[in-house]
Design an enzyme around this catalytic site. Structure first.
Site, PDB file in Angstrom:
ATOM      1  N   ARG A   1     -23.766  22.566 102.715  1.00  0.00           N
ATOM      2  CA  ARG A   1     -23.516  22.756 101.393  1.00  0.00           C
ATOM      3  C   ARG A   1     -24.239  23.624 100.675  1.00  0.00           C
ATOM      4  NH1 ARG A   1     -25.504  21.130  96.621  1.00  0.00           N
ATOM      5  NH2 ARG A   1     -26.738  19.924  98.029  1.00  0.00           N
TER       6      ARG A   1
ATOM      7  N   LEU B   1     -38.140  28.012  96.463  1.00  0.00           N
ATOM      8  CA  LEU B   1     -36.536  27.743  96.551  1.00  0.00           C
ATOM      9  C   LEU B   1     -35.873  27.944  95.294  1.00  0.00           C
ATOM     10  CD1 LEU B   1     -34.243  26.828  97.930  1.00  0.00           C
ATOM     11  CD2 LEU B   1     -35.076  24.323  97.504  1.00  0.00           C
ATOM     12  N   ASN B   2     -36.388  27.200  93.902  1.00  0.00           N
ATOM     13  CA  ASN B   2     -35.705  27.568  92.928  1.00  0.00           C
ATOM     14  C   ASN B   2     -35.919  28.925  92.201  1.00  0.00           C
ATOM     15  OD1 ASN B   2     -37.056  24.441  92.547  1.00  0.00           O
ATOM     16  ND2 ASN B   2     -34.867  24.685  92.646  1.00  0.00           N
TER      17      ASN B   2
ATOM     18  N   GLN C   1     -41.045  25.482  92.931  1.00  0.00           N
ATOM     19  CA  GLN C   1     -41.072  26.067  94.117  1.00  0.00           C
ATOM     20  C   GLN C   1     -40.151  27.062  94.228  1.00  0.00           C
ATOM     21  OE1 GLN C   1     -38.973  23.113  96.940  1.00  0.00           O
ATOM     22  NE2 GLN C   1     -37.391  22.798  95.257  1.00  0.00           N
TER      23      GLN C   1
ATOM     24  N   TYR D   1     -24.968  17.701 103.592  1.00  0.00           N
ATOM     25  CA  TYR D   1     -25.469  17.996 102.264  1.00  0.00           C
ATOM     26  C   TYR D   1     -26.159  19.098 102.180  1.00  0.00           C
ATOM     27  CZ  TYR D   1     -28.160  16.893  98.155  1.00  0.00           C
ATOM     28  OH  TYR D   1     -29.040  16.844  96.842  1.00  0.00           O
ATOM     29  N   TYR D   2     -27.022  19.569 103.188  1.00  0.00           N
ATOM     30  CA  TYR D   2     -27.778  20.649 103.086  1.00  0.00           C
ATOM     31  C   TYR D   2     -26.963  22.028 103.572  1.00  0.00           C
ATOM     32  CZ  TYR D   2     -32.174  18.927 101.291  1.00  0.00           C
ATOM     33  OH  TYR D   2     -33.021  18.244 100.406  1.00  0.00           O
TER      34      TYR D   2
ATOM     35  N   ASP E   1     -24.353   4.239 105.473  1.00  0.00           N
ATOM     36  CA  ASP E   1     -25.489   5.176 105.914  1.00  0.00           C
ATOM     37  C   ASP E   1     -26.442   5.198 104.576  1.00  0.00           C
ATOM     38  OD1 ASP E   1     -26.461   7.537 107.919  1.00  0.00           O
ATOM     39  OD2 ASP E   1     -27.376   7.536 106.105  1.00  0.00           O
TER      40      ASP E   1
ATOM     41  N   HIS F   1     -35.586  17.441 107.097  1.00  0.00           N
ATOM     42  CA  HIS F   1     -34.700  16.380 106.360  1.00  0.00           C
ATOM     43  C   HIS F   1     -34.047  15.300 107.297  1.00  0.00           C
ATOM     44  CE1 HIS F   1     -35.716  18.137 102.421  1.00  0.00           C
ATOM     45  NE2 HIS F   1     -34.892  19.330 102.889  1.00  0.00           N
TER      46      HIS F   1
ATOM     47  N   ARG G   1     -33.584   9.316  96.655  1.00  0.00           N
ATOM     48  CA  ARG G   1     -34.203  10.560  95.832  1.00  0.00           C
ATOM     49  C   ARG G   1     -32.900  10.616  94.468  1.00  0.00           C
ATOM     50  NH1 ARG G   1     -34.019  16.994  97.173  1.00  0.00           N
ATOM     51  NH2 ARG G   1     -34.692  17.859  95.266  1.00  0.00           N
TER      52      ARG G   1
END
Lengths: 750, 750
Positions: B274, B143-144, B141, B271-272, B449, B429, B454
């Site tokens: 970060r 993104l990477n 992707q 999380y995202y 939670d 997300h 994943r």
């Protein structure tokens, strides 16, 4: 000069005959000399002083709450149980503080509470809870009553000289003497056993005997009751036999003869060994202080020292005991019982500096001569690391009833460890787990032993007692990482049958650089069937971490179903075989523990090897198993028929062979790489083992091979009938001849 | 004098116009001045030096392995993916080492590897893996691919001056320029979003733009692509919309305007946040170094600082992020992204000394001016504790799309914390978890939670990508501690519907000594139904640990089934109600996550209150719930319809109300006592709460009471429609009148 004086005083203390010496108090665990040494060293020795200050804090807090001596009513974990337990723990400590500080308030507190007990005790019937084979009075079982007296004897010892003679008379007449009688002549089935329960009874009776200088009680403790009237089939409420078949007597010396193997292994396993060690060590210290001529620490070739070293070796790299037999997980060498044992054996057993490193982790010492000496040793920086090596320990009083093998590999901070059990039954707390094993990696369980189904001292769970599932699940064979034939536990789950037999060590060799290996057999778990398991740990640069090789052979003239479960902890990552998961969960079987397992998956494979990958504690693991197309690969999860949620939801991977006579299971277990959750990087997470093959498996020999992806081929040959190290072996496989010397050989070829 | 000089130099660096300044290298993250400061301070600053030495070790080890630039093939976790990832991580570090040591071998290594990339890149089609909405070339992707360029820009910057002009020409012509074009004009659906993905894309394009002094790329990064041709309904492969409905443009400034709420909350969750913070902060630092006139750190009222403080507050007492929305558990402020953010905001954001205490735990600093300044601050002992207080943060660019409430009580080392989520959807997300909460005690999850389904970068699990169960389970409402109506997820689990709405903060008050309380509503999750949850933490000597009160009101004109699950972690100890366990496990339902839950138990009670006790991490917990005789009490366990064992085997306790219109759920959650596994002592393990009662519940008011065993009666009154702090409220209950001022009141009576 001072040194000479000290030696002289020590000489006087140690070698004066007991009768002359027993006039002064304290005399049991604390001694006059000990007290004076502690006083003069307290400020200089940080660990001793810290232990003392913590003790004062704890006791002062409790004293501020006042004295409560309630009428006994509750089970373990309940109010009256926990209150009486707290009372004895606190009073023993108050006694020590009184001796060291001389502050009267502590003596007053002890006297006042003991007086309340002296008033209550004569009024008490047996405890209302009826489930014990030996019901106590303060507690539901004599065992806890004995705990009480072991601690209270020490408290009484500390204030003995301070009390008025008439106060002593009341306490001894109304409380201590009848209490000691109740635990011994009143309950011979509790007192005259060779069992952890009676080590407490014996110590309790002997210790109060020493304090009161009551020769009858002392003799009773050392040599048992003469006539106990115990029926040879009598059992306790956990199903254990009261008397061993060959039991020649009772009392402390017989305990020391029979409780431990010559290697110091205790047949009930380390969890109970820890529990038994407290009264054993305290009573031994009392004997040494009051009857030094008995040389108790030298008895039976220093069996007391050996038992401590054995139990220390039966821990994982974090110091937690291997949960063999009935054991609650979480118990470790940090327990107060091990603090006592380490200090006492350090002092009376030759000041082994490796014990200091354990004491350092315990961060607590006994407030007596032995703790003083440990604190001194530490203050002087004399500790050396206690390095646990691979070791085999025999079971049985004569060391001829099987054993336990422990193989450790890698650095102590990143150790791989496997423990294999081929002992005797382990008395009433034994499990039907012949040739079972468990595996640890970096201080964590990877393939686990379930331990016991019990929440000790948690009232909500059956009053803290064993849960029904301890019998129906935890003790059963299928709850362990070992072979189950025809869905029936070893010895059909019958304690009396199991108690007659033991497995056989075959060989144990931990001297090799590349391979450490152990092998054991059992011929009694299933009549007519021979079980033979060999486990090896192989280290080589070709694979990052050490490998575990597991070879389980079965010989039978009849066709059977064979199940070999692996209780892996963690999450399944993937498999290289097809399996299906059911839309409705059904129990895996009907009995012998199978009724508690849900069948969660089932597969087969046409390949010669199957792999299961799982993930646990940031590491990846793979088990590669040789299979035939008919073998079933099952997944199971614990929790069926568990109406009170007493069981953990653990999972299992089971290799099942159907309708086979002779059979062999061969698996290789790898630790692969690492996952870093903060950086989200996985490294070397895949198996590197390929082509595991069984080249040969017959009565005489087993040969297996496996490859690594880098192209190295490994071969492991085992002689199944001859363990002599000089024997030459030769086998012919596919036209090629292989020869080696000794019971096994590992070779590798590029 | 030196100081004056330094200030002058700093002045020169900071205020020279970008165009003049951009002639020298390095200029992005490292600067010439930074390098010279680091050189002269390295030996004096332990943390900086340690970080540097670790970096050298790591890079030297990798350099010894030689250069590998494989043709892209694998998914995340696979070889080529991990190799290219490792390459950029190492090259960025090699650049820093080259600058600081001047050792040519590092520059050579960078040049040689980049040259291999320059050779490979022009030959590359899109990555063979097709599942991304924006496929990359080196990775699956864009993104990477953008990750790669963010790091490689820094490496290139460090060797820019050392390279020969013709080498630079090759690299820029064959690699960097086409690479940046591919990420932007080549993939507008990736570049022109307001999303964590495009923060990476923007930073990558902007940073390489700065290094190459390419004004087109810089403008593109700051202000986005003009014409992107993106369809308004276009979605990514995780189901997220490419463009926000109201999106006014693109580029870095628009990101800063829209990504964060005025409080710095990022709608996808911590999380995202970060993940997005790394490129955001690095690019901001680059802008500050190359275009100081933009005053990027002051932009939007210091939004960059705020976003760091927000994400630090969204952690438990161990520093782990609350796993809101799609989040892999285990991620914490120790991550490299937070190391950068803490250092950069410390340096550019006013040198807040509380950030130093976080940096100390990170035990790592950036090797640039910002890290230097953190290391200096620590060496000078200037850190102050970062104390996390109760806080409410709004969601949405304008702070008007709901929010998150966090209540913390007790000492930071033994903190009780509840987090309640009443935000907007959180983009692709986001989870369907309106008004859900989670509870922590002493740094451990107690009511959890689930997080995401994943295993990031673990190849064995779907190549490290989201698992199918992330949609079918983790996102669904029943996977959360919130209300589910008629076994259907909020918004019927439809992302587009959910994305239109947000919940409403009702009140948040953490100023009380005895009570901290938050309340929120939702009217959109289920059309026609109003959800209203109020959660309070009450502290009082009457109970040892703080209590959690949970009041969940539902208003509906139609009859519905209501389920309120609690995902407690640990083992059931006991219940005070009868329940049965099935002999066959069936799924609890058919869809919306219910198909993944096995029904493991079911009960009812004739009592007004029911209790569930459980045990976790050596502590006991009790939830006491008000029930009617028709309420069902369900136990469920995760794992049904999970063919690849992708889900954890977590459990749930579900209160189910059948056929009700308006309804109210009231529960009190207690932390009771402690169990010490080494001493086997349980203390205060029982609930002390009795008689929880709902006195009143109507449109306007809710009143509940409960007692403690010691005889204190508590009353909590809530106004359901009026949050003004001055309003007088009066209610009549059973003939008695109660009055108070403001939205809530807690009273206690002996």
């Amino acid at each position: 000069m001072d040194r000479v004086k000290l030696v002289f005083i020590v000489f006087l203390i140690c070698f004066l005959p007991g009768s002359g010496f027993t006039q002064s108090h304290p005399r049991l665990v604390l001694t006059e000399k000990g007290v004076s040494d502690i006083k003069s060293n307290l400020k200089k020795l940080p660990l001793l002083n810290q232990s003392f200050q913590e003790t004062i804090q704890e006791v002062d807090l409790e004293m501020a709450n006042g004295i409560e001596v309630p009428v006994p009513k509750d089970m373990a974990g309940g109010y009256t149980h926990e209150r009486h337990k707290k009372n004895y723990l606190i009073l023993q400590k108050a006694g020590v503080i009184y001796q060291i500080t001389g502050e009267q308030k502590y003596a007053v507190f002890i006297r006042d509470m003991l007086m309340q007990y002296a008033k209550l005790y004569p009024t008490l019937p047996q405890h209302p809870e009826k489930r014990s084979y030996a019901r106590g009075k303060l507690f539901w079982q004599c065992l806890n009553d004995a705990n009480w007296l072991v601690y209270m004897s020490q408290a009484y010892d500390c204030v003995y000289d301070w009390l008025k003679p008439e106060e002593r008379k009341v306490l001894e007449h109304d409380l201590f003497r009848p209490y000691a009688d109740f635990l011994s002549v009143g309950n011979p089935q509790f007192f005259n056993r060779i069992h952890n329960h009676s080590t407490w009874g014996i110590a309790a009776v002997g210790m109060i005997g020493f304090v009161m200088n009551d020769k009858v009680l002392i003799e009773r403790a050392l040599y048992g009751l003469k006539d106990d009237g115990i029926n040879k089939d009598q059992k306790d409420n956990d199903g254990g036999l009261i008397k061993l078949p060959e039991q020649p007597g009772a009392g402390f010396f017989i305990q020391l003869d029979y409780l431990f193997s010559p290697d110091g292994y205790y047949t009930e396993g380390p969890y109970y060994q820890r529990y038994a060690l407290y009264p054993v060590m305290l009573f031994a210290e009392s004997i040494e202080n009051c009857r030094p001529e008995l040389k108790i620490f030298e008895y039976r070739n220093h069996i007391l020292s050996k038992s401590l070293f054995a139990v220390l070796n039966l821990t994982d790299s974090e110091g937690l005991f291997f949960p063999i037999n009935d054991s609650q997980k979480g118990m470790s060498y940090l327990s107060r019982e091990l603090v006592s044992a380490v200090d006492i054996i350090y002092f009376f057993g030759g000041k082994d500096p490796t014990l200091l490193s354990i004491a350092k982790k315990q961060n607590l010492v006994l407030l007596d001569n032995t703790g003083l000496s440990v604190a001194k040793g530490l203050a002087e920086g004399r500790e050396k690391p206690f390095i646990k090596k691979s070791i085999e320990m025999t079971d049985g009083a004569n060391g001829d009833q099987g054993g336990v093998g422990i193989i450790r590999a890698g650095d102590p901070t990143d150790e791989l460890c496997i423990v294999m059990k081929y002992t005797a039954q382990g008395m009433g707390h034994g499990h039907f787990d012949k040739l079972s094993f468990s595996m640890y990696d970096k201080g964590k369980e990877v393939i686990q032993d379930y331990g016991s189904a019990r929440f000790v001292n948690i009232d909500q769970k059956n009053g803290g007692a064993y849960l029904p599932e301890n019998n129906t699940w935890a003790k059963q064979s299928v709850a362990h990482n070992t072979l189950v034939v025809n869905e029936t536990s070893h010895f059909k789950g019958d304690f009396e049958t199991g108690n007659k037999y033991h497995s056989y060590p075959y060989f144990f060799n931990a001297t090799g650089k590349d391979i450490q290996i152990m092998s054991a057999k059992d011929t009694n778990a299933y009549p007519g069937i021979t079980l033979h398991r060999t486990m090896a740990v192989i280290e080589d640069k070709a694979f990052g971490k050490p490998l575990v090789v597991d070879i389980f052979r079965v010989q039978s003239e009849k066709e059977n179903q064979y199940d070999l479960p692996y209780y892996f902890l963690g999450q399944v990552m993937n498999t290289d075989f097809e399996y299906s998961v059911p839309t409705t969960l059904l129990p895996l079987g009907k009995d012998f523990g199978y009724q508690h397992l849900w069948k969660t998956g089932e597969g087969k494979s046409g390949n010669k090897n199957v792999k299961l990958d799982w993930f646990s504690n940031e590491r990846f693991y793979t088990i590669t198993t040789v299979v035939s197309p008919d073998d079933q690969l099952l997944f199971a999860e614990l929790g069926a028929k568990d109406p009170l949620f007493n069981l953990r939801r653990d999972q299992s991977y089971i290799i099942r062979k159907n309708k086979e006579k002779d059979a062999i299971f061969v698996s290789i277990i790898e630790t692969n790489g690492h996952y870093d959750p903060v950086n989200e990087i996985s490294a070397n997470s895949f198996s590197t083992i390929t082509d595991v093959e069984i080249l040969l498996n017959n009565e005489q020999y087993t040969s297996i091979t496996f490859d690594t992806k880098t192209g190295t081929k490994w071969m492991l040959n085992i002689s199944n009938t001859d363990v002599y190290k000089d024997t030459n072996h030769q086998v012919e496989i596919a036209g090629k001849s292989y020869s080696w010397v000794g019971p096994f050989e590992l070779t590798k070829n590029k």
